[in-house]
Design a protein around this motif. Structure first.
Motif, PDB file in Angstrom:
ATOM      1  N   GLN A 198      14.861  12.921  22.871  1.00 48.78           N
ATOM      2  CA  GLN A 198      14.427  12.518  21.541  1.00 48.78           C
ATOM      3  C   GLN A 198      13.440  11.350  21.590  1.00 48.78           C
ATOM      4  OE1 GLN A 198      14.845  13.690  18.512  1.00 48.78           O
ATOM      5  NE2 GLN A 198      13.845  11.975  17.480  1.00 48.78           N
ATOM      6  N   ARG A 199      13.647  10.411  22.502  1.00 49.85           N
ATOM      7  CA  ARG A 199      12.757   9.245  22.545  1.00 49.85           C
ATOM      8  C   ARG A 199      11.362   9.587  23.038  1.00 49.85           C
ATOM      9  NH1 ARG A 199      13.251   6.065  27.814  1.00 49.85           N
ATOM     10  NH2 ARG A 199      14.744   7.177  29.140  1.00 49.85           N
TER      11      ARG A 199
ATOM     12  N   ASN B 191      18.822  14.956  26.535  1.00 54.55           N
ATOM     13  CA  ASN B 191      18.234  14.742  25.219  1.00 54.55           C
ATOM     14  C   ASN B 191      16.984  13.864  25.352  1.00 54.55           C
ATOM     15  OD1 ASN B 191      17.646  14.300  22.557  1.00 54.55           O
ATOM     16  ND2 ASN B 191      19.527  13.203  22.075  1.00 54.55           N
TER      17      ASN B 191
ATOM     18  N   SER C  73      12.438  19.347  18.545  1.00 52.55           N
ATOM     19  CA  SER C  73      13.606  18.757  17.900  1.00 52.55           C
ATOM     20  C   SER C  73      14.552  19.882  17.482  1.00 52.55           C
ATOM     21  CB  SER C  73      13.181  17.944  16.679  1.00 52.55           C
ATOM     22  OG  SER C  73      14.302  17.391  16.034  1.00 52.55           O
TER      23      SER C  73
ATOM     24  N   THR D 143      15.438  10.791  31.307  1.00 53.88           N
ATOM     25  CA  THR D 143      16.603  10.488  30.469  1.00 53.88           C
ATOM     26  C   THR D 143      17.910  10.761  31.210  1.00 53.88           C
ATOM     27  OG1 THR D 143      16.534  12.725  29.494  1.00 53.88           O
ATOM     28  CG2 THR D 143      15.342  10.976  28.345  1.00 53.88           C
TER      29      THR D 143
ATOM     30  N   PRO E  63      18.912  16.431  14.059  1.00 48.84           N
ATOM     31  CA  PRO E  63      18.610  15.006  13.903  1.00 48.84           C
ATOM     32  C   PRO E  63      19.055  14.201  15.129  1.00 48.84           C
ATOM     33  CG  PRO E  63      19.498  15.887  11.871  1.00 48.84           C
ATOM     34  CD  PRO E  63      19.634  16.977  12.891  1.00 48.84           C
ATOM     35  N   GLY E  64      18.113  13.506  15.742  1.00 48.73           N
ATOM     36  CA  GLY E  64      18.434  12.680  16.897  1.00 48.73           C
ATOM     37  C   GLY E  64      18.521  13.435  18.204  1.00 48.73           C
ATOM     38  N   ARG E  65      18.142  14.716  18.224  1.00 53.47           N
ATOM     39  CA  ARG E  65      18.252  15.499  19.452  1.00 53.47           C
ATOM     40  C   ARG E  65      16.982  16.328  19.651  1.00 53.47           C
ATOM     41  NH1 ARG E  65      23.119  15.011  21.426  1.00 53.47           N
ATOM     42  NH2 ARG E  65      22.834  16.688  22.939  1.00 53.47           N
TER      43      ARG E  65
END
Length: 240
Positions: free
Chosen positions: A42-43, A40, A53, A32, A56-58
């Protein structure tokens, strides 16, 4: 000084040939960081139990980022090649995934990313782990020579260290502990002076009956930076 170079290339080639196609948590932030300039991951949440996690999103790995930052360097430089391999891999036929059999491997197969991850694993060994550990062994050889050890003995001891200890095994994959080991050993070699010569400042003068001593602040500063890098890779760097 040809012997240290021979040690370097011997070890680099050997480590690269025996690289291990194994993806660890440090690979994900490296990917990343090279792709989008962020740690990050997250994916990749769910790819390994070492990704957590935080909001949210991180999501982040549960370790210091030094190894990932280092591993991101060749991935960033070779982004065009990696992107081509990834695009080609996505076009390949997908195989059926056996249940509960090598979960991570079969996940990459089902998503068409197995060769992409193999390339990432290879590059982080061939262009990070292998040259760094080989360079440490070569510098070890040079330091032994500098203090009067014969060239043959210096080469033998350096190769023994590099290829006949767990150093060999640990260098086969992106490994934060191995990077800490290399940085710590390099710091020690920079500061090590078995002749116990006193350090001189730029204004000091050696006695007429003694050769001038090398300046010591630069090796000390480099050793300090290497020790800081140990901490960037892992909390065990506090010990270093």
């Amino acid at each position: 000084m040809r012997a240290p170079w021979r040690v370097f290339f011997t070890c680099w080639i050997t480590y690269t040939v025996f690289w291990t196609p194994y993806i660890v948590r440090e690979h994900f932030p490296a990917i990343t960081l090279a792709d989008s300039g962020t740690l990050n991951v997250q994916r990749f949440l769910g790819y390994t139990d070492d990704i957590f996690s935080s909001a949210p999103g991180r999501a982040f790995i549960n370790n210091n980022p030094g190894a990932s930052i280092t591993g991101a360097i060749p991935l960033f430089v070779l982004r065009p090649l990696i992107a081509q391999v990834k695009a080609w891999n996505l076009q390949q036929p997908r195989l059926p995934v056996p249940p509960n059999d090598g979960e991570f491997f079969w996940r990459t197969v089902s998503e068409g990313l197995q060769y992409y991850f193999l390339l990432v694993a290879f590059l982080t060994v061939a262009l990070v782990m292998a040259p760094v550990t080989a360079g440490t062994a070569a510098f070890f050889c040079a330091r032994l020579q500098a203090f009067g050890i014969s060239t043959a003995s210096a080469v033998q001891v350096s190769l023994l260290y590099a290829l006949a200890t767990p150093i060999f095994f640990r260098t086969a994959l992106l490994n934060h502990n191995m990077l800490v080991c290399n940085a710590a050993f390099l710091a020690f070699l920079l500061l090590w002076d078995p002749l116990e010569r006193p350090a001189l400042s730029s204004t000091d003068r050696a006695p007429h009956d003694q050769p001038p001593c090398p300046l010591r602040p630069l090796p000390a500063a480099l050793a300090g930076l290497l020790s800081g890098y140990c901490l960037l890779c892992d909390w065990s760097g506090v010990v270093v």
